[in-house]
Design a protein around this motif. Structure first.
Motif, PDB file in Angstrom:
ATOM      1  N   GLU A  11      88.939  37.887 -18.089  1.00 39.73           N
ATOM      2  CA  GLU A  11      88.150  37.063 -18.991  1.00 39.73           C
ATOM      3  C   GLU A  11      88.191  35.581 -18.616  1.00 39.73           C
ATOM      4  OE1 GLU A  11      90.402  39.393 -20.129  1.00 39.73           O
ATOM      5  OE2 GLU A  11      88.790  40.857 -20.439  1.00 39.73           O
ATOM      6  N   GLN A  12      89.292  35.126 -18.082  1.00 37.88           N
ATOM      7  CA  GLN A  12      89.429  33.709 -17.741  1.00 37.88           C
ATOM      8  C   GLN A  12      89.183  33.411 -16.266  1.00 37.88           C
ATOM      9  OE1 GLN A  12      93.134  32.170 -19.182  1.00 37.88           O
ATOM     10  NE2 GLN A  12      92.553  32.428 -21.315  1.00 37.88           N
ATOM     11  N   HIS A  13      88.997  34.432 -15.461  1.00 32.09           N
ATOM     12  CA  HIS A  13      88.793  34.214 -14.026  1.00 32.09           C
ATOM     13  C   HIS A  13      87.447  33.550 -13.779  1.00 32.09           C
ATOM     14  CE1 HIS A  13      89.295  34.797  -9.753  1.00 32.09           C
ATOM     15  NE2 HIS A  13      88.025  35.156  -9.726  1.00 32.09           N
ATOM     16  N   GLN A  14      87.450  32.540 -12.924  1.00 29.73           N
ATOM     17  CA  GLN A  14      86.218  31.866 -12.534  1.00 29.73           C
ATOM     18  C   GLN A  14      86.027  32.028 -11.039  1.00 29.73           C
ATOM     19  OE1 GLN A  14      86.416  27.854 -13.919  1.00 29.73           O
ATOM     20  NE2 GLN A  14      86.469  28.443 -16.059  1.00 29.73           N
ATOM     21  N   GLY A  15      84.798  32.086 -10.613  1.00 27.67           N
ATOM     22  CA  GLY A  15      84.512  32.231  -9.195  1.00 27.67           C
ATOM     23  C   GLY A  15      84.372  33.694  -8.809  1.00 27.67           C
ATOM     24  N   LEU A  16      84.353  33.929  -7.503  1.00 28.87           N
ATOM     25  CA  LEU A  16      84.193  35.279  -6.999  1.00 28.87           C
ATOM     26  C   LEU A  16      85.416  36.117  -7.350  1.00 28.87           C
ATOM     27  CD1 LEU A  16      82.747  34.508  -3.452  1.00 28.87           C
ATOM     28  CD2 LEU A  16      81.500  35.143  -5.521  1.00 28.87           C
ATOM     29  N   LEU A  17      85.165  37.339  -7.714  1.00 27.66           N
ATOM     30  CA  LEU A  17      86.266  38.235  -8.065  1.00 27.66           C
ATOM     31  C   LEU A  17      86.987  38.710  -6.814  1.00 27.66           C
ATOM     32  CD1 LEU A  17      84.482  40.224 -10.860  1.00 27.66           C
ATOM     33  CD2 LEU A  17      86.512  38.821 -11.128  1.00 27.66           C
ATOM     34  N   LEU A  35      96.814  54.589  -4.929  1.00 26.19           N
ATOM     35  CA  LEU A  35      98.040  54.226  -5.631  1.00 26.19           C
ATOM     36  C   LEU A  35      98.248  52.711  -5.696  1.00 26.19           C
ATOM     37  CD1 LEU A  35     100.446  56.946  -4.229  1.00 26.19           C
ATOM     38  CD2 LEU A  35      99.370  56.863  -6.494  1.00 26.19           C
ATOM     39  N   GLY A  36      97.656  51.974  -4.769  1.00 20.40           N
ATOM     40  CA  GLY A  36      97.818  50.517  -4.755  1.00 20.40           C
ATOM     41  C   GLY A  36      96.858  49.778  -5.660  1.00 20.40           C
ATOM     42  N   CYS A  37      95.585  50.162  -5.633  1.00 20.89           N
ATOM     43  CA  CYS A  37      94.582  49.394  -6.381  1.00 20.89           C
ATOM     44  C   CYS A  37      93.911  50.183  -7.504  1.00 20.89           C
ATOM     45  CB  CYS A  37      93.520  48.853  -5.433  1.00 20.89           C
ATOM     46  SG  CYS A  37      92.466  50.110  -4.667  1.00 20.89           S
ATOM     47  N   LEU A  38      94.186  51.449  -7.595  1.00 21.64           N
ATOM     48  CA  LEU A  38      93.642  52.345  -8.629  1.00 21.64           C
ATOM     49  C   LEU A  38      92.137  52.592  -8.519  1.00 21.64           C
ATOM     50  CD1 LEU A  38      95.609  51.298 -11.841  1.00 21.64           C
ATOM     51  CD2 LEU A  38      96.122  53.109 -10.202  1.00 21.64           C
ATOM     52  N   ARG A  39      91.521  52.167  -7.419  1.00 24.44           N
ATOM     53  CA  ARG A  39      90.094  52.448  -7.249  1.00 24.44           C
ATOM     54  C   ARG A  39      89.908  53.848  -6.687  1.00 24.44           C
ATOM     55  NH1 ARG A  39      88.028  47.648  -3.545  1.00 24.44           N
ATOM     56  NH2 ARG A  39      90.063  48.068  -2.629  1.00 24.44           N
ATOM     57  N   ASN A  40      88.784  54.463  -7.056  1.00 23.09           N
ATOM     58  CA  ASN A  40      88.449  55.740  -6.440  1.00 23.09           C
ATOM     59  C   ASN A  40      87.735  55.450  -5.117  1.00 23.09           C
ATOM     60  OD1 ASN A  40      85.571  55.494  -6.904  1.00 23.09           O
ATOM     61  ND2 ASN A  40      85.925  56.143  -9.017  1.00 23.09           N
ATOM     62  N   ILE A  41      87.518  56.469  -4.338  1.00 21.07           N
ATOM     63  CA  ILE A  41      86.967  56.273  -2.993  1.00 21.07           C
ATOM     64  C   ILE A  41      85.573  55.633  -3.028  1.00 21.07           C
ATOM     65  CG2 ILE A  41      85.968  58.593  -2.719  1.00 21.07           C
ATOM     66  CD1 ILE A  41      87.863  56.599  -0.015  1.00 21.07           C
ATOM     67  N   ASP A  42      84.753  55.989  -3.997  1.00 21.01           N
ATOM     68  CA  ASP A  42      83.416  55.389  -4.095  1.00 21.01           C
ATOM     69  C   ASP A  42      83.505  53.891  -4.390  1.00 21.01           C
ATOM     70  OD1 ASP A  42      82.138  57.828  -3.586  1.00 21.01           O
ATOM     71  OD2 ASP A  42      82.066  58.339  -5.724  1.00 21.01           O
ATOM     72  N   GLU A  43      84.433  53.497  -5.243  1.00 17.30           N
ATOM     73  CA  GLU A  43      84.608  52.077  -5.565  1.00 17.30           C
ATOM     74  C   GLU A  43      85.125  51.307  -4.354  1.00 17.30           C
ATOM     75  OE1 GLU A  43      85.610  52.715 -10.301  1.00 17.30           O
ATOM     76  OE2 GLU A  43      87.250  52.726  -8.840  1.00 17.30           O
ATOM     77  N   ILE A  44      86.005  51.910  -3.595  1.00 15.63           N
ATOM     78  CA  ILE A  44      86.544  51.262  -2.398  1.00 15.63           C
ATOM     79  C   ILE A  44      85.433  51.053  -1.376  1.00 15.63           C
ATOM     80  CG2 ILE A  44      88.079  51.579  -0.407  1.00 15.63           C
ATOM     81  CD1 ILE A  44      89.973  53.093  -2.402  1.00 15.63           C
ATOM     82  N   ILE A  45      84.639  52.076  -1.147  1.00 17.94           N
ATOM     83  CA  ILE A  45      83.558  51.992  -0.161  1.00 17.94           C
ATOM     84  C   ILE A  45      82.522  50.952  -0.565  1.00 17.94           C
ATOM     85  CG2 ILE A  45      81.603  53.271   0.813  1.00 17.94           C
ATOM     86  CD1 ILE A  45      83.464  55.771   0.735  1.00 17.94           C
ATOM     87  N   ALA A  46      82.173  50.904  -1.845  1.00 13.86           N
ATOM     88  CA  ALA A  46      81.112  50.018  -2.320  1.00 13.86           C
ATOM     89  C   ALA A  46      81.541  48.554  -2.428  1.00 13.86           C
ATOM     90  CB  ALA A  46      80.603  50.503  -3.680  1.00 13.86           C
ATOM     91  N   TRP A  47      82.835  48.289  -2.519  1.00 19.37           N
ATOM     92  CA  TRP A  47      83.323  46.956  -2.847  1.00 19.37           C
ATOM     93  C   TRP A  47      82.765  45.852  -1.945  1.00 19.37           C
ATOM     94  CZ3 TRP A  47      85.899  45.422  -7.075  1.00 19.37           C
ATOM     95  CH2 TRP A  47      86.347  44.107  -7.089  1.00 19.37           C
ATOM     96  N   SER A  48      82.791  46.016  -0.660  1.00 20.42           N
ATOM     97  CA  SER A  48      82.408  44.928   0.254  1.00 20.42           C
ATOM     98  C   SER A  48      80.930  44.548   0.149  1.00 20.42           C
ATOM     99  CB  SER A  48      82.757  45.283   1.705  1.00 20.42           C
ATOM    100  OG  SER A  48      81.998  46.389   2.125  1.00 20.42           O
ATOM    101  N   ARG A  49      80.095  45.454  -0.334  1.00 21.69           N
ATOM    102  CA  ARG A  49      78.668  45.159  -0.468  1.00 21.69           C
ATOM    103  C   ARG A  49      78.249  44.928  -1.922  1.00 21.69           C
ATOM    104  NH1 ARG A  49      79.291  49.695   2.214  1.00 21.69           N
ATOM    105  NH2 ARG A  49      78.323  50.944   0.600  1.00 21.69           N
ATOM    106  N   ALA A  50      79.187  45.033  -2.835  1.00 26.69           N
ATOM    107  CA  ALA A  50      78.879  44.991  -4.261  1.00 26.69           C
ATOM    108  C   ALA A  50      78.647  43.564  -4.763  1.00 26.69           C
ATOM    109  CB  ALA A  50      80.015  45.626  -5.053  1.00 26.69           C
ATOM    110  N   ASP A  51      77.832  43.470  -5.808  1.00 24.71           N
ATOM    111  CA  ASP A  51      77.639  42.181  -6.458  1.00 24.71           C
ATOM    112  C   ASP A  51      78.750  41.956  -7.485  1.00 24.71           C
ATOM    113  OD1 ASP A  51      76.966  43.699  -8.737  1.00 24.71           O
ATOM    114  OD2 ASP A  51      74.826  43.334  -8.518  1.00 24.71           O
ATOM    115  N   GLN A  57      82.746  45.278 -13.425  1.00 27.98           N
ATOM    116  CA  GLN A  57      82.821  46.609 -14.040  1.00 27.98           C
ATOM    117  C   GLN A  57      83.997  47.398 -13.471  1.00 27.98           C
ATOM    118  OE1 GLN A  57      78.893  48.056 -13.173  1.00 27.98           O
ATOM    119  NE2 GLN A  57      78.016  47.178 -15.037  1.00 27.98           N
ATOM    120  N   VAL A  58      84.183  47.297 -12.172  1.00 26.03           N
ATOM    121  CA  VAL A  58      85.312  47.997 -11.536  1.00 26.03           C
ATOM    122  C   VAL A  58      86.629  47.428 -12.057  1.00 26.03           C
ATOM    123  CG1 VAL A  58      86.517  48.422  -9.346  1.00 26.03           C
ATOM    124  CG2 VAL A  58      84.028  48.684  -9.480  1.00 26.03           C
TER     125      VAL A  58
END
Length: 68
Positions: A11-17, A35-51, A57-58
């Protein structure tokens, strides 16, 4: 291991996530998340191109997962 997710103030973070990755890349086969970031494989794959909307949301989903 998920302390960094629970402590991140979305909520308080400013700038790029930032990526939630902490370089502990091992999938939990039962839960289907890293186990490190709790993301599923689809979230990991999409992250670098995501807005920022998707990343927010992730992060919200990760904070919920970290509570369980």
């Amino acid at each position: 291991m998920t302390r960094h997710i629970r402590n991140f103030n979305l909520e308080q973070h400013q700038g790029l996530l930032p990526s939630p990755c902490i370089n502990v890349c091992k999938m939990d086969a039962e839960r289907g998340v890293c186990l490190g970031c709790l993301r599923n494989i689809d979230e990991i794959i999409a992250w670098s191109r995501a807005d920022e909307t998707y990343k927010r949301q992730v992060w919200q989903a990760l904070k919920q997962r970290a509570q369980k």
